[in-house]
Write an enzyme that holds these catalytic residues in place. Structure first.
Site, PDB file in Angstrom:
ATOM      1  N   GLU A  74      -0.669  -2.014  -9.631  1.00  0.00           N
ATOM      2  CA  GLU A  74      -0.690  -3.096  -8.652  1.00  0.00           C
ATOM      3  C   GLU A  74       0.577  -3.936  -8.744  1.00  0.00           C
ATOM      4  O   GLU A  74       1.179  -4.290  -7.727  1.00  0.00           O
ATOM      5  CB  GLU A  74      -1.925  -3.968  -8.863  1.00  0.00           C
ATOM      6  CG  GLU A  74      -3.240  -3.296  -8.510  1.00  0.00           C
ATOM      7  CD  GLU A  74      -3.329  -2.922  -7.042  1.00  0.00           C
ATOM      8  OE1 GLU A  74      -2.813  -3.677  -6.188  1.00  0.00           O
ATOM      9  OE2 GLU A  74      -3.902  -1.872  -6.733  1.00  0.00           O
ATOM     10  N   GLU A  78       0.822  -1.206   0.000  1.00  0.00           N
ATOM     11  CA  GLU A  78       0.000   0.000   0.000  1.00  0.00           C
ATOM     12  C   GLU A  78       0.862   1.264   0.000  1.00  0.00           C
ATOM     13  O   GLU A  78       0.559   2.233  -0.701  1.00  0.00           O
ATOM     14  CB  GLU A  78      -0.948  -0.006   1.209  1.00  0.00           C
ATOM     15  CG  GLU A  78      -1.949  -1.160   1.216  1.00  0.00           C
ATOM     16  CD  GLU A  78      -2.833  -1.205  -0.028  1.00  0.00           C
ATOM     17  OE1 GLU A  78      -3.068  -0.140  -0.636  1.00  0.00           O
ATOM     18  OE2 GLU A  78      -3.271  -2.308  -0.410  1.00  0.00           O
TER      19      GLU A  78
END
Length: 274
Positions: free
Chosen positions: A187, A125
């Protein structure tokens, strides 16, 4: 008919002046201060709408892992302390925002078995923040809107039949051809950057692979499955596992030169009912 896409390409060419740490070209139309303000406002909104965990052991565990991770984040990304909040929610979720904000939902602690797997989550993250992915996504959406506006004007001046259908097709083309692949690229990049960050912070980098194996089991157990990868904003679990495995030797070198933290996961994680 090609005019809108040509115009969009010109705008991208004029603004694509940055590169990520992995060498990927980035289009960023917003300043860091703008993103920090957006991140802070979003974080406050989430805190106002979501219960916050008051369990000391759970908070100590998350804070311990987060502190070890964030001290290795470049100051150019965020100066000062990071605000880390544990949300009392069964959601299997976590996030990091520009401006030094991290949110961990207690539900994800049922999937992360130890400090290393939680470090993989937080590293991933925070990797989004390090690589300015929020800026890229906002910029991509802005460019998409500019392209659609240009297309609307161009189609309005033409003699094309079924203009509404053509416009709808262009919208889908932008979504699946530009926006979604952009997200999958983010991602995949956050996976690699996060694996290196956790390793540099003293956490076993192979835990990132085990984490996504756990996620794959969770998806299979839910009976809902996952959408086809080309229709998804995230890579498939197997794609992530493969790329993380390939990059593991690089991350292991960083891990072997680091100092290992000692963050103890509580035996019991109190979970909200919803």
């Amino acid at each position: 008919m090609k005019l809108p896409l040509i115009m969009l390409s010109v705008v991208i060419a004029l603004t694509a002046c940055s590169s990520s740490s992995t060498g990927r070209t980035q289009v960023m139309l917003f300043s860091d201060s703008e993103l920090d303000k957006m991140g802070a406002a979003s974080f406050e909104d989430i805190k106002n709408k979501t219960p916050i965990s008051t369990d000391k052991a759970t908070n100590d565990f998350v804070q311990c892992v987060a502190k070890a991770i964030t001290k290795n984040v470049p100051q150019s990304v965020h100066k000062g302390d990071w605000e880390v909040v544990v949300f009392d929610s069964a959601q299997v979720n976590a996030f990091a925002l520009p401006g030094g904000k991290i949110g961990i939902y207690t539900g994800i602690l049922t999937v992360t078995e130890n400090q290393d797997q939680l470090a993989a989550i937080i590293g991933h993250e925070v990797g989004h923040v390090i690589e300015h992915h929020s800026n890229e996504r906002l910029s991509a959406n802005k460019l998409k809107n500019m392209g659609m506006a240009a297309a609307t004007a161009a189609v309005g001046m033409s003699d094309i039949e079924n203009k509404g259908l053509w416009m709808a097709g262009l919208g889908l083309g932008l979504q699946y051809g530009v926006i979604m692949p952009y997200s999958r690229a983010h991602e995949s990049e956050a996976d690699i950057v996060g694996q290196e960050l956790m390793a540099r912070s003293g956490f076993e980098p192979s835990a990132s692979i085990k984490l996504w194996q756990n996620m794959a089991k969770l998806s299979a157990g839910s009976g809902q499955g996952s959408p086809a990868e080309f229709m998804s904003t995230h890579p498939s679990n197997q794609t992530r596992i493969k790329k993380l495995s390939q990059h593991l030797p690089n991350s292991m070198k960083l891990y072997q030169a680091s100092n290992r933290p000692n963050c103890q996961k509580p035996k019991v994680i109190p979970l909200a009912k919803s």
